[in-house]
Enzyme design. Sequence first.
Site, PDB file in Angstrom:
ATOM      1  N   PHE A   1      -6.036   0.812   5.157  1.00 61.97           N
ATOM      2  CA  PHE A   1      -6.621   1.920   4.726  1.00 61.97           C
ATOM      3  C   PHE A   1      -7.725   1.972   3.451  1.00 61.97           C
ATOM      4  CE2 PHE A   1      -5.242   5.424   1.446  1.00 61.97           C
ATOM      5  CZ  PHE A   1      -6.151   6.634   1.909  1.00 61.97           C
ATOM      6  N   ILE A   2      -7.116   1.139   2.465  1.00 58.17           N
ATOM      7  CA  ILE A   2      -7.958   1.004   1.546  1.00 58.17           C
ATOM      8  C   ILE A   2      -9.178  -0.106   1.439  1.00 58.17           C
ATOM      9  CG2 ILE A   2      -8.235   0.407  -1.270  1.00 58.17           C
ATOM     10  CD1 ILE A   2      -5.428   1.775  -1.525  1.00 58.17           C
TER      11      ILE A   2
ATOM     12  N   ASP B   1      -7.202 -10.503   8.296  1.00 56.82           N
ATOM     13  CA  ASP B   1      -6.315  -9.368   8.358  1.00 56.82           C
ATOM     14  C   ASP B   1      -5.232  -9.791   9.579  1.00 56.82           C
ATOM     15  OD1 ASP B   1      -6.031  -5.850   7.474  1.00 56.82           O
ATOM     16  OD2 ASP B   1      -4.961  -6.783   9.163  1.00 56.82           O
TER      17      ASP B   1
ATOM     18  N   ILE C   1      -1.580 -14.057   6.178  1.00 56.53           N
ATOM     19  CA  ILE C   1      -1.791 -14.655   4.722  1.00 56.53           C
ATOM     20  C   ILE C   1      -1.000 -15.505   4.461  1.00 56.53           C
ATOM     21  CG2 ILE C   1      -3.555 -12.777   3.685  1.00 56.53           C
ATOM     22  CD1 ILE C   1      -0.825 -11.848   2.181  1.00 56.53           C
TER      23      ILE C   1
ATOM     24  N   ALA D   1      -4.153  -7.215   1.334  1.00 60.20           N
ATOM     25  CA  ALA D   1      -3.242  -7.368   2.414  1.00 60.20           C
ATOM     26  C   ALA D   1      -1.807  -7.301   1.774  1.00 60.20           C
ATOM     27  CB  ALA D   1      -3.357  -8.784   3.090  1.00 60.20           C
ATOM     28  N   ALA D   2      -1.115  -6.298   2.567  1.00 58.02           N
ATOM     29  CA  ALA D   2       0.428  -6.067   1.854  1.00 58.02           C
ATOM     30  C   ALA D   2       0.989  -5.316   2.970  1.00 58.02           C
ATOM     31  CB  ALA D   2       0.314  -5.425   0.510  1.00 58.02           C
ATOM     32  N   GLU D   3       2.418  -5.373   2.671  1.00 60.80           N
ATOM     33  CA  GLU D   3       3.222  -4.309   3.496  1.00 60.80           C
ATOM     34  C   GLU D   3       3.235  -3.170   2.497  1.00 60.80           C
ATOM     35  OE1 GLU D   3       4.375  -3.582   6.510  1.00 60.80           O
ATOM     36  OE2 GLU D   3       3.771  -5.672   7.479  1.00 60.80           O
TER      37      GLU D   3
ATOM     38  N   THR E   1      -0.340  -1.788  -7.523  1.00 62.70           N
ATOM     39  CA  THR E   1       0.217  -0.443  -7.377  1.00 62.70           C
ATOM     40  C   THR E   1       0.775  -0.187  -8.670  1.00 62.70           C
ATOM     41  OG1 THR E   1       1.548   1.095  -6.276  1.00 62.70           O
ATOM     42  CG2 THR E   1       2.431  -1.175  -6.199  1.00 62.70           C
ATOM     43  N   ASP E   2       0.605   1.193  -8.817  1.00 60.99           N
ATOM     44  CA  ASP E   2       1.336   1.806 -10.119  1.00 60.99           C
ATOM     45  C   ASP E   2       2.846   1.819  -9.842  1.00 60.99           C
ATOM     46  OD1 ASP E   2       0.945   3.729  -8.169  1.00 60.99           O
ATOM     47  OD2 ASP E   2       1.213   5.406  -9.655  1.00 60.99           O
ATOM     48  N   GLU E   3       3.313   1.800  -8.603  1.00 63.71           N
ATOM     49  CA  GLU E   3       4.782   1.945  -8.631  1.00 63.71           C
ATOM     50  C   GLU E   3       5.649   0.670  -9.132  1.00 63.71           C
ATOM     51  OE1 GLU E   3       6.244   3.373  -4.886  1.00 63.71           O
ATOM     52  OE2 GLU E   3       4.316   4.235  -4.328  1.00 63.71           O
TER      53      GLU E   3
ATOM     54  N   TYR F   1       9.753  -2.283  -1.886  1.00 66.36           N
ATOM     55  CA  TYR F   1       8.045  -2.231  -1.768  1.00 66.36           C
ATOM     56  C   TYR F   1       7.615  -2.650  -3.227  1.00 66.36           C
ATOM     57  CZ  TYR F   1       3.196  -0.664  -2.287  1.00 66.36           C
ATOM     58  OH  TYR F   1       1.916  -0.681  -2.690  1.00 66.36           O
TER      59      TYR F   1
ATOM     60  N   LYS G   1       5.641  -5.875  -4.781  1.00 62.01           N
ATOM     61  CA  LYS G   1       4.647  -5.924  -5.416  1.00 62.01           C
ATOM     62  C   LYS G   1       4.572  -6.491  -6.702  1.00 62.01           C
ATOM     63  CE  LYS G   1       0.918  -4.592  -4.029  1.00 62.01           C
ATOM     64  NZ  LYS G   1      -0.029  -5.354  -3.045  1.00 62.01           N
TER      65      LYS G   1
HETATM   66  N1  LIG Z   1      -2.224   3.348  -0.142  1.00 63.00           N
HETATM   67  C1  LIG Z   1      -1.743   3.620  -1.242  1.00 63.00           C
HETATM   68  O1  LIG Z   1      -1.365   4.611  -1.598  1.00 63.00           O
HETATM   69  C2  LIG Z   1      -1.794   2.456  -2.277  1.00 63.00           C
HETATM   70  C3  LIG Z   1      -1.548   2.999  -3.635  1.00 63.00           C
HETATM   71  C4  LIG Z   1      -1.663   1.894  -4.791  1.00 63.00           C
HETATM   72  C5  LIG Z   1      -1.809   0.361  -4.301  1.00 63.00           C
HETATM   73  N2  LIG Z   1      -2.062   0.124  -2.911  1.00 63.00           N
HETATM   74  C6  LIG Z   1      -2.285  -1.252  -2.597  1.00 63.00           C
HETATM   75  O2  LIG Z   1      -3.333  -1.429  -2.026  1.00 63.00           O
HETATM   76  C7  LIG Z   1      -3.394  -2.418  -1.026  1.00 63.00           C
HETATM   77  C8  LIG Z   1      -3.862  -1.750   0.414  1.00 63.00           C
HETATM   78  O3  LIG Z   1      -3.161  -0.513   0.638  1.00 63.00           O
HETATM   79  P1  LIG Z   1      -3.386   0.041   1.995  1.00 63.00           P
HETATM   80  O4  LIG Z   1      -2.755   1.701   1.885  1.00 63.00           O
HETATM   81  O5  LIG Z   1      -4.860  -0.188   2.364  1.00 63.00           O
HETATM   82  O6  LIG Z   1      -2.371  -0.422   3.026  1.00 63.00           O
HETATM   83  P2  LIG Z   1      -2.545  -0.539   4.576  1.00 63.00           P
HETATM   84  O7  LIG Z   1      -0.840  -0.673   4.822  1.00 63.00           O
HETATM   85  O8  LIG Z   1      -2.963   0.547   5.085  1.00 63.00           O
HETATM   86  O9  LIG Z   1      -3.148  -1.885   4.900  1.00 63.00           O
HETATM   87  C9  LIG Z   1      -2.729  -3.283   4.725  1.00 63.00           C
HETATM   88  C10 LIG Z   1      -3.495  -3.970   5.609  1.00 63.00           C
HETATM   89  O10 LIG Z   1      -3.090  -5.335   5.505  1.00 63.00           O
HETATM   90  C11 LIG Z   1      -2.723  -6.026   6.751  1.00 63.00           C
HETATM   91  N3  LIG Z   1      -1.857  -6.909   6.532  1.00 63.00           N
HETATM   92  C12 LIG Z   1      -0.260  -6.655   6.423  1.00 63.00           C
HETATM   93  N4  LIG Z   1       0.299  -7.890   6.470  1.00 63.00           N
HETATM   94  C13 LIG Z   1      -0.591  -8.846   6.361  1.00 63.00           C
HETATM   95  C14 LIG Z   1      -0.495 -10.092   6.512  1.00 63.00           C
HETATM   96  N5  LIG Z   1       0.691 -10.830   6.452  1.00 63.00           N
HETATM   97  N6  LIG Z   1      -1.534 -10.927   6.465  1.00 63.00           N
HETATM   98  C15 LIG Z   1      -2.938 -10.335   6.686  1.00 63.00           C
HETATM   99  N7  LIG Z   1      -3.000  -9.068   6.946  1.00 63.00           N
HETATM  100  C16 LIG Z   1      -1.795  -8.295   6.505  1.00 63.00           C
HETATM  101  C17 LIG Z   1      -2.350  -4.889   7.938  1.00 63.00           C
HETATM  102  O11 LIG Z   1      -2.828  -5.092   8.972  1.00 63.00           O
HETATM  103  C18 LIG Z   1      -3.350  -3.971   7.116  1.00 63.00           C
HETATM  104  O12 LIG Z   1      -4.757  -3.770   7.577  1.00 63.00           O
HETATM  105  C19 LIG Z   1      -1.962  -2.828  -0.879  1.00 63.00           C
HETATM  106  O13 LIG Z   1      -1.778  -4.016  -1.471  1.00 63.00           O
HETATM  107  C20 LIG Z   1      -1.195  -1.852  -1.575  1.00 63.00           C
HETATM  108  O14 LIG Z   1      -0.160  -2.306  -2.085  1.00 63.00           O
HETATM  109  C21 LIG Z   1      -1.876   1.231  -2.074  1.00 63.00           C
END
Ligand SMILES: NC(=O)c1ccc[n+]([C@@H]2O[C@H](COP(=O)([O-])OP(=O)(O)OC[C@H]3O[C@@H](n4cnc5c(N)ncnc54)[C@H](O)[C@@H]3O)[C@@H](O)[C@H]2O)c1
Length: 191
Positions: free
Chosen positions: A12-13, A34, A61, A83-85, A135-137, A161, A165
Amino acid sequence: MSHILVTGGAGFIGANFVLDWLAQPRADGIVNVDKLTYAGNLKTLASLENDKRHVFSRTDICDRAALDRLLAEYRPSAVVHFAAESHVDRSIHGPGEFVQTNIVGTFTLLESVRAYWAALKREVQAGFRFLHISTDEVFGSLGADDPRFSETTAYAPNSPYSASKAASDHLVRAYHHTYGLPVLTTNCCCA
Ligand SMILES: NC(=O)c1ccc[n+]([C@@H]2O[C@H](COP(=O)([O-])OP(=O)(O)OC[C@H]3O[C@@H](n4cnc5c(N)ncnc54)[C@H](O)[C@@H]3O)[C@@H](O)[C@H]2O)c1
């Protein structure tokens, strides 16, 4: 061509970061690493299909050898680690994947980047950055009348989660203080 390496750039981001970055006319190329879990969607990046500045690698990763190969081939000047869950509810039902990707994966990436960075020429080393997206969480929950979180707020993660993080943030911090790796961490909020 010079490159930066982005992890999670189909999420997403991350995908929006990739599109924004490459919208700059003189931008460095991106190596987009990814795993394409359920959360990754390459359709978001369809407009880059014929753009040679975007190199996509379906890589986990947690795969140290693959990360080493990508760093050696593209010699990035920075790593941006998205990249994250990332979904709190999923972490309640299945925390194991969060520990694997967010903690073990960040550790594996840090180890690979540390080895790459340590072998760079001194002047290149000085300009290198590892940007960790958190994340702020990690700071817990805010009540309606609570003051905002800040950089000095104590960590108080409340879900698997946010705990995973928080652990990754601590590893990133430790790699700076122990090995000198130039890192930045952002604890952003997506309202
Ligand atoms: N979306 C939010 O509200 C939010 C808010 C604050 C921080 N964040 C942080 O921003 C980052 C991106 O968030 P997002 O919402 O885009 O997440 P998302 O879940 O939409 O995307 C995560 C991406 O990481 C990839 N991925 C997952 N496991 C992987 C692995 N083992 N190796 C390689 N790629 C892998 C997935 O395929 C996916 O494309 C994260 O680290 C998250 O913690 C997100």
